[in-house]
Motif scaffolding. Structure first.
Motif, mmCIF file in Angstrom:
data_model
loop_
_atom_site.group_PDB
_atom_site.id
_atom_site.type_symbol
_atom_site.label_atom_id
_atom_site.label_comp_id
_atom_site.label_asym_id
_atom_site.label_seq_id
_atom_site.Cartn_x
_atom_site.Cartn_y
_atom_site.Cartn_z
ATOM 1 N N VAL A 1 0.842 -1.202 0.000
ATOM 2 C CA VAL A 1 0.000 0.000 0.000
ATOM 3 C C VAL A 1 0.884 1.263 0.000
ATOM 4 N N ALA A 2 1.912 1.239 0.834
ATOM 5 C CA ALA A 2 2.782 2.423 0.935
ATOM 6 C C ALA A 2 3.496 2.701 -0.389
ATOM 7 N N LEU A 3 3.885 1.648 -1.092
ATOM 8 C CA LEU A 3 4.558 1.846 -2.384
ATOM 9 C C LEU A 3 3.605 2.503 -3.389
ATOM 10 N N GLY B 1 7.279 1.683 7.349
ATOM 11 C CA GLY B 1 7.658 2.817 8.205
ATOM 12 C C GLY B 1 8.900 3.523 7.668
ATOM 13 N N ALA B 2 9.857 2.715 7.151
ATOM 14 C CA ALA B 2 11.082 3.316 6.596
ATOM 15 C C ALA B 2 10.751 4.154 5.363
ATOM 16 N N LEU B 3 9.786 3.666 4.555
ATOM 17 C CA LEU B 3 9.395 4.420 3.350
ATOM 18 C C LEU B 3 8.715 5.738 3.748
ATOM 19 N N VAL B 4 7.865 5.671 4.768
ATOM 20 C CA VAL B 4 7.212 6.895 5.267
ATOM 21 C C VAL B 4 8.280 7.883 5.763
ATOM 22 N N ALA B 5 9.271 7.368 6.528
ATOM 23 C CA ALA B 5 10.325 8.252 7.052
ATOM 24 C C ALA B 5 11.115 8.881 5.907
ATOM 25 N N GLU B 6 11.330 8.113 4.829
ATOM 26 C CA GLU B 6 12.095 8.649 3.694
ATOM 27 C C GLU B 6 11.293 9.690 2.921
ATOM 28 N N LYS B 7 10.018 9.412 2.674
ATOM 29 C CA LYS B 7 9.217 10.279 1.786
ATOM 30 C C LYS B 7 8.544 11.441 2.510
ATOM 31 N N ARG B 8 8.405 11.337 3.823
ATOM 32 C CA ARG B 8 7.782 12.401 4.640
ATOM 33 C C ARG B 8 6.492 12.944 4.023
ATOM 34 N N PRO B 9 5.478 12.091 3.871
ATOM 35 C CA PRO B 9 4.218 12.559 3.268
ATOM 36 C C PRO B 9 3.536 13.593 4.167
ATOM 37 N N ASP B 10 2.685 14.461 3.547
ATOM 38 C CA ASP B 10 1.939 15.418 4.365
ATOM 39 C C ASP B 10 0.854 14.676 5.149
ATOM 40 N N ALA C 1 -6.464 -0.484 13.801
ATOM 41 C CA ALA C 1 -6.014 0.922 13.782
ATOM 42 C C ALA C 1 -4.576 1.023 14.279
ATOM 43 N N GLU C 2 -4.257 0.291 15.363
ATOM 44 C CA GLU C 2 -2.885 0.351 15.883
ATOM 45 C C GLU C 2 -1.899 -0.317 14.930
ATOM 46 N N GLU C 3 -2.334 -1.392 14.268
ATOM 47 C CA GLU C 3 -1.462 -2.038 13.279
ATOM 48 C C GLU C 3 -1.107 -1.059 12.160
ATOM 49 N N ALA C 4 -2.127 -0.337 11.680
ATOM 50 C CA ALA C 4 -1.899 0.600 10.568
ATOM 51 C C ALA C 4 -0.977 1.739 11.005
ATOM 52 N N GLU C 5 -1.146 2.180 12.248
ATOM 53 C CA GLU C 5 -0.279 3.247 12.773
ATOM 54 C C GLU C 5 1.161 2.732 12.892
ATOM 55 N N LEU C 6 1.302 1.514 13.429
ATOM 56 C CA LEU C 6 2.628 0.911 13.599
ATOM 57 C C LEU C 6 3.338 0.758 12.250
ATOM 58 N N ALA C 7 2.555 0.347 11.240
ATOM 59 C CA ALA C 7 3.135 0.115 9.911
ATOM 60 C C ALA C 7 3.680 1.404 9.306
ATOM 61 N N CYS C 8 3.182 2.551 9.770
ATOM 62 C CA CYS C 8 3.699 3.826 9.259
ATOM 63 C C CYS C 8 4.878 4.322 10.090
ATOM 64 N N LEU C 9 5.226 3.574 11.139
ATOM 65 C CA LEU C 9 6.337 3.993 12.000
ATOM 66 C C LEU C 9 7.567 3.104 11.849
#
Ligand SMILES: C[S@@+](CC[C@H](N)C(=O)[O-])C[C@H]1O[C@@H](n2cnc3c(N)ncnc32)[C@H](O)[C@@H]1O
Length: 287
Positions: free
Chosen positions: A172-174, A239-248, A226-234
């Motif tokens: 999903v993140a990709l 989570g690493a992709l989110v940290a790299e791309k820094r989405p709004d 909900a907590e799983e989805a939050e964890l997956a963004c951390l």
């Protein structure tokens, strides 16, 4: 921030990561990670079989979640040296082991630290050995710290295809964020030890005997979608992709909602027992 006077050159990127980025996240997640990885501890302890009076070196002890049961098994007559790069994680760990005379925590890079030679009966690690810039040098250093006859038992993640709790959010993140910047294969990170032949070759090259790297099923214990989805963004690959791309904030919220939907579809909404797979790394120092 001024340069950290202790920072080793061998793993400078991971030193920065575990002190400034991932370490503070793990501290915030604290008790959630404790419950999540309980079965990993059980498996690791069953395989490592720490005995009363033994001396254990624990690599990447983090918040001391594995240090505590190791200390209980070796008892007051044994000893656990927990080594980690991360100052914020060690600060929490130190509070948790207060009063246990058989535990010492050390902030150091296990790849290069001058451990006592031929001293430890057991080297153990839960998810702490996949971050070395030079894994052969690191395991050779670790081997020197083991007494002849001593053993290694470490848990790492198996392939992402064996770990849907990561594969599903990453897909999903990709889609939302695009691919990460290219990195050499096996760059230090949670999945760096997912290829069992590669891990075997590292321990062989480091001089170990009876090297075995085997896949093992475990359950991870989540709480809610909900907590799983939050964890997956951390944490983990998504989570690493989110940290790299820094989405709004809006993109992040949409991403989390879609991860939640994908996880619900895959699990029926029950994340109390998530099937996962580990690579268990076991070896001996015979001489
Ligand atoms: C994924 S966390 C696991 C923490 C803990 N073992 C657990 O399972 O809760 C990885 C840990 O390894 C530590 N680490 C990474 N590279 C290291 C190195 N070269 N020497 C010592 N610790 C290291 C990190 O600081 C971090 O605490």
């Amino acid at each position: 921030m001024p340069p950290d006077p202790l920072a080793p050159e061998a793993n400078a990127a991971q030193w920065k990561n575990w002190n400034e980025i991932s370490g503070p996240k793990w501290v915030r997640l604290g008790s959630r990670m404790e419950a999540r990885f309980g079965d990993v501890n059980e498996l690791l302890l069953a395989r490592a079989a720490p005995q009363p009076g033994e001396h254990v070196l624990e690599i990447g002890c983090g918040l001391a979640s594995t240090t505590l049961p190791l200390a209980e098994r070796v008892g007051a007559g044994g000893h656990v040296l927990g080594v980690d790069l991360s100052e914020p994680m060690l600060a929490v760990a130190q509070e948790r082991v207060a009063g246990l005379t058989q535990v010492t925590l050390l902030r150091a890079d296990a790849q290069v630290h001058a451990f006592p030679q031929e001293h430890f009966d057991l080297v153990a690690s839960r998810f702490g050995v996949m971050f070395f810039a030079d894994p052969v040098a690191a395991f050779a250093n670790i081997r020197r710290a083991l007494r002849p006859g001593g053993r290694v038992c470490c848990a790492a993640w198996a392939d992402i295809a064996d770990n849907p709790h990561w594969e599903i959010p990453l897909a999903v993140a990709l889609r939302h964020l695009g691919p990460p910047k290219p990195r050499p294969p096996r760059t230090p990170g949670p999945l760096a030890f997912s290829d069992r032949d590669y891990v075997r070759s590292i321990l062989d090259a480091a001089g170990f005997d009876a090297v075995a790297v085997t896949i093992a099923p475990v359950f991870l214990h989540g709480t809610s979608i909900a907590e799983e989805a939050e964890l997956a963004c951390l944490i983990g690959p998504s989570g690493a992709l989110v940290a790299e791309k820094r989405p709004d904030a809006a993109t992040l919220a949409a991403l989390q909602a879609e991860i939640a939907a994908a996880l619900t579809a895959a699990t029926g909404g029950n994340v109390l027992r998530l099937a996962a797979r580990l690579n268990m790394i076991e070896a001996l120092r015979r001489h």
